[in-house]
Each structure stands twice: as structure tokens, then as C-alpha cells.
Design a protein around this motif. Sequence first.
Motif, mmCIF file in Angstrom:
data_model
loop_
_atom_site.group_PDB
_atom_site.id
_atom_site.type_symbol
_atom_site.label_atom_id
_atom_site.label_comp_id
_atom_site.label_asym_id
_atom_site.label_seq_id
_atom_site.Cartn_x
_atom_site.Cartn_y
_atom_site.Cartn_z
ATOM 1 N N ILE A 23 0.840 -1.197 0.000
ATOM 2 C CA ILE A 23 0.000 0.000 0.000
ATOM 3 C C ILE A 23 0.878 1.250 0.000
ATOM 4 C CG2 ILE A 23 -1.894 1.211 1.117
ATOM 5 C CD1 ILE A 23 -2.512 -1.633 0.029
ATOM 6 N N ILE A 24 0.842 1.959 -1.125
ATOM 7 C CA ILE A 24 1.585 3.217 -1.272
ATOM 8 C C ILE A 24 0.581 4.345 -1.054
ATOM 9 C CG2 ILE A 24 3.126 4.584 -2.718
ATOM 10 C CD1 ILE A 24 4.118 1.712 -2.048
ATOM 11 N N THR A 25 0.680 4.994 0.088
ATOM 12 C CA THR A 25 -0.326 6.005 0.431
ATOM 13 C C THR A 25 0.293 7.253 1.036
ATOM 14 O OG1 THR A 25 -2.352 6.414 1.711
ATOM 15 C CG2 THR A 25 -0.708 4.969 2.721
ATOM 16 N N LEU A 26 -0.376 8.354 0.849
ATOM 17 C CA LEU A 26 -0.051 9.613 1.517
ATOM 18 C C LEU A 26 -1.229 10.050 2.379
ATOM 19 C CD1 LEU A 26 1.656 11.484 -1.482
ATOM 20 C CD2 LEU A 26 2.791 10.576 0.554
ATOM 21 N N ASN A 27 -2.059 9.053 2.745
ATOM 22 C CA ASN A 27 -3.279 9.305 3.536
ATOM 23 C C ASN A 27 -4.255 10.230 2.812
ATOM 24 O OD1 ASN A 27 -2.007 7.693 5.371
ATOM 25 N ND2 ASN A 27 -2.259 9.070 7.112
ATOM 26 N N GLU A 28 -4.386 9.955 1.524
ATOM 27 C CA GLU A 28 -5.304 10.703 0.662
ATOM 28 C C GLU A 28 -6.750 10.419 1.040
ATOM 29 O OE1 GLU A 28 -4.706 6.910 0.079
ATOM 30 O OE2 GLU A 28 -3.068 8.269 -0.511
ATOM 31 N N GLY A 29 -7.654 11.218 0.480
ATOM 32 C CA GLY A 29 -9.075 11.058 0.762
ATOM 33 C C GLY A 29 -9.487 11.753 2.038
ATOM 34 N N ALA A 97 4.602 12.308 -7.002
ATOM 35 C CA ALA A 97 4.640 12.171 -5.550
ATOM 36 C C ALA A 97 4.536 10.714 -5.118
ATOM 37 C CB ALA A 97 3.507 12.981 -4.921
ATOM 38 N N TYR A 98 3.589 9.990 -5.689
ATOM 39 C CA TYR A 98 3.389 8.592 -5.284
ATOM 40 C C TYR A 98 4.505 7.695 -5.805
ATOM 41 C CZ TYR A 98 -1.085 9.557 -3.112
ATOM 42 O OH TYR A 98 -2.058 10.033 -2.267
ATOM 43 N N ALA A 99 5.045 8.015 -6.980
ATOM 44 C CA ALA A 99 6.194 7.257 -7.484
ATOM 45 C C ALA A 99 7.399 7.447 -6.573
ATOM 46 C CB ALA A 99 6.520 7.695 -8.913
ATOM 47 N N ALA A 100 7.594 8.681 -6.130
ATOM 48 C CA ALA A 100 8.696 8.945 -5.189
ATOM 49 C C ALA A 100 8.502 8.141 -3.917
ATOM 50 C CB ALA A 100 8.759 10.439 -4.873
ATOM 51 N N ARG A 101 7.291 8.096 -3.421
ATOM 52 C CA ARG A 101 6.974 7.336 -2.211
ATOM 53 C C ARG A 101 7.245 5.843 -2.403
ATOM 54 N NH1 ARG A 101 5.621 9.062 3.083
ATOM 55 N NH2 ARG A 101 4.270 7.504 4.055
ATOM 56 N N ALA A 102 7.015 5.360 -3.621
ATOM 57 C CA ALA A 102 7.185 3.937 -3.914
ATOM 58 C C ALA A 102 8.594 3.565 -4.368
ATOM 59 C CB ALA A 102 6.182 3.535 -4.998
ATOM 60 N N GLY A 103 9.427 4.576 -4.601
ATOM 61 C CA GLY A 103 10.777 4.304 -5.084
ATOM 62 C C GLY A 103 10.812 3.949 -6.558
ATOM 63 N N LEU A 104 9.856 4.475 -7.337
ATOM 64 C CA LEU A 104 9.794 4.208 -8.774
ATOM 65 C C LEU A 104 10.202 5.447 -9.564
ATOM 66 C CD1 LEU A 104 6.290 2.453 -8.988
ATOM 67 C CD2 LEU A 104 8.533 1.359 -8.710
ATOM 68 N N LYS A 105 10.727 5.234 -10.753
ATOM 69 C CA LYS A 105 10.992 6.344 -11.655
ATOM 70 C C LYS A 105 9.662 6.828 -12.227
ATOM 71 C CE LYS A 105 15.608 4.908 -13.176
ATOM 72 N NZ LYS A 105 16.429 4.512 -14.366
ATOM 73 N N CYS A 106 9.596 8.127 -12.500
ATOM 74 C CA CYS A 106 8.370 8.691 -13.059
ATOM 75 C C CYS A 106 8.707 9.567 -14.263
ATOM 76 C CB CYS A 106 7.638 9.531 -12.008
ATOM 77 S SG CYS A 106 6.107 10.284 -12.604
ATOM 78 N N PHE A 107 8.036 9.295 -15.385
ATOM 79 C CA PHE A 107 8.205 10.084 -16.599
ATOM 80 C C PHE A 107 6.903 10.815 -16.900
ATOM 81 C CE2 PHE A 107 11.134 6.512 -16.907
ATOM 82 C CZ PHE A 107 12.333 7.141 -17.243
ATOM 83 N N VAL A 108 7.000 12.090 -17.193
ATOM 84 C CA VAL A 108 5.832 12.921 -17.468
ATOM 85 C C VAL A 108 5.973 13.557 -18.845
ATOM 86 C CG1 VAL A 108 4.553 14.984 -16.799
ATOM 87 C CG2 VAL A 108 5.424 13.445 -15.029
ATOM 88 N N ILE A 109 4.981 13.333 -19.694
ATOM 89 C CA ILE A 109 4.948 13.970 -21.014
ATOM 90 C C ILE A 109 3.817 14.989 -20.985
ATOM 91 C CG2 ILE A 109 4.884 13.602 -23.499
ATOM 92 C CD1 ILE A 109 7.090 12.026 -22.032
ATOM 93 N N LEU A 110 4.138 16.231 -21.240
ATOM 94 C CA LEU A 110 3.114 17.285 -21.145
ATOM 95 C C LEU A 110 3.149 18.205 -22.356
ATOM 96 C CD1 LEU A 110 4.808 20.057 -20.245
ATOM 97 C CD2 LEU A 110 4.848 18.880 -18.057
ATOM 98 N N PRO A 111 2.007 18.829 -22.646
ATOM 99 C CA PRO A 111 1.966 19.785 -23.759
ATOM 100 C C PRO A 111 2.702 21.066 -23.384
ATOM 101 C CG PRO A 111 -0.170 19.658 -22.683
ATOM 102 C CD PRO A 111 0.684 18.612 -22.046
#
Length: 369
Positions: A23-29, A97-111
Amino acid sequence: MINYQGIIAKYRQHLPVTGKTPIITLNEGNTPLIPAPSLNKLSGMPGMEVFLKFEGANPTGSFKDRGMTLAISKAKEEGAKAVICASTGNTSASAAAYAARAGLKCFVILPKGAIALGKLAQAMLHGAKIIAVDGNFDQALDIVKEISEKYNVTLVNSINPYRIEGQKTGAFEIVDQLGGRCPDFHFIPVGNAGNITAYWKGYREYKRIGRISRLPRMLGWQAALSAPIVKGKPIKNPKTIATAIKIGNPASWQAAECARDESEGMIGLVTDRQILSAYRHLSQIEGVFCEPASAASVAGFIKLAAEGFFKRQPMFSSVTVCILTGHGLKDPDRAIQESSKFQTCQPKLESVLRLMGIQKKPAKRKQLA
């Protein structure tokens, strides 16, 4: 021990998780459902109660965290090393944020040039690899879908089914916060259309297990020049100041139409002027600071109220919920543009009082003995 530990812990029995799911959480909701007295009056219906579901109170400031906690948890469970998303802003901040919490790389493609600075700053600081393409969101989404199909990178946009599963918990919370009743009307902004899809799924699931006896009417709102569902065709170059819903070919288009039709609701459009008017109203009258796209739901409510919509619904018109999808600090530039400019003066009492519009009263004369 902290009592509240996020949506997966709270609604585990309704979600596709097992004992093997990390469970990868930041206590959302657990976001507030805020009464909006001024909107009660604008409805034109005695007894109408309007509430604002303020998703800007989530850890990264938007509703995206509900889906992202589940998407990243399942990606981690399945052995992913990296995730990718296309984004107009909020998805990138949440994924990073959640990728950082999980120790995963994150790639973002944006306009390029189509993302608010508050959102971009979040993704950057969380360590995401950000690539801007000289095109629109729909083109960016096509690219990340192709990458995720050909390479070992998990897509975490709303077409990821776990995103919808997490986001449906917003409907659960609304019912729980209303003491077990369902709202009559559910107003929501529509961009990529995953959120209206998710809320409808949540309401239907609660009805199926007997938590509610009926369903709300879903009323979605697109920006006038970014309204492909309303106009019935993709829009090549969508335009709106509400960047979070600036999407010309929604990924969940068909599911959004199902939510509209099954609920006997509607998907309409509001102009940028109407969005900004609602944005200022929420901030200056209700004290709630949301991002412009969030205000599309309230703009839609105000538009229908002015047209006498609620007066034509005698069997309903009791409880309405408007979803505010993100916090106002997501787009600080827009907030500054829509606000009155501050004034400067010398650091003297008289100068400050003058700008406040207060006249300094003359001192009283002492009476002679």
C-alpha cells in the motif's frame, strides 16, 4: 497509531487489492464536504442544500491522489520499475509524488506551455523526468500509450483501470459524509472524463450493496471551447483558461456518456467567463480557493439555477454536491490575475490608514480644571 490511513485502508473491501499489495499512500481522501449557503440561495429552491466536495485537500492538492494511490500500489505489486503519464498538470504532480513514495521512476509527457506553474513545480520537485512536446494533451497521451505498450513502463493515466477504482471512493465518502444518503444532483468538471466515470461507478456499487436506495443525476461540465462530448466530435485545438479540462478527445468519453445517460443527467458547457465568475464567487463568498477548472462544476450549477432548472425538478432539488477537483494554489498566476492589486505606501500609520480608507480622528482636547 493514526486512525485514518488513506482510501485503500478505509475502503479495502471495495477495491482490487490483496494481502500481497504493497500500500503506497499519503493518507489521501477524507476530504471535507463544505456547506455552501450562498449557492443554496442561488438555487431558487427553499430547502436546497449545496455542498462542495473539496478535493484540493488531498496530499498533492487534487482528486488525482485517490486513483494514484491504487495505480502506484498495483504497479509496485506487479514489479514495475517506472511509471509514465501524459498530463495537463494534476496527474503529473500526483504520479510524481506517489512514485517517489514507492521508489519508482516517473516520466511525465506534457503539452508545452499548457500547464500551470503550481502543478509543474510539484512534479519537478518530486523528481519526475519531464518532457514537453510541442503539441496538445491528446498527442501526449498517444505517445505515452505507445511507450507503455512497447516498453516496461506502467501507464498511470485514467485509462489505467486502477485509477478509476481509486477515484470511485469519492462517491463512497460523499454518501458516508451525508449520513448514508445520496445527493440528488452531482455536479462535476469534465476533462478527460475519468472522474465522472469513477463517481458514477462508486454510486452504483454503493446502491448494489444496499448502502443507498437510489442514484444521483450526474451533471458534467466542459469548457465551451474544450467541449468535445457536448459537440459530439473531437476538438483539435481546445482552448480554455481552465487548463485541467483543456482536452479535445477524452479517454473516457464513452464511459462519461454512459454515466450521463444512465443517471438521466447531462454534460453541458460553460464559458471561461462563467468559470472565472464562479471561481471568484467561491473564493470571495464561500472562502474556498479552488483551481479554475474546479469551478466549472459550480459555474454549471449557477447556470442551471439561473435557467430555473431546479424549479422544474419537483421530486428532487434537495441535496446537491459540486466537486472541486483541485486547490487554487495549483494555478497561482490565474489567482493573481483575478485579484485586486495590492498597494504600497510608506511604513507610517497615517499612510496605511489612508489606503484603508480610515480617517485618523483628531485627539480630544483636555478639559481645564
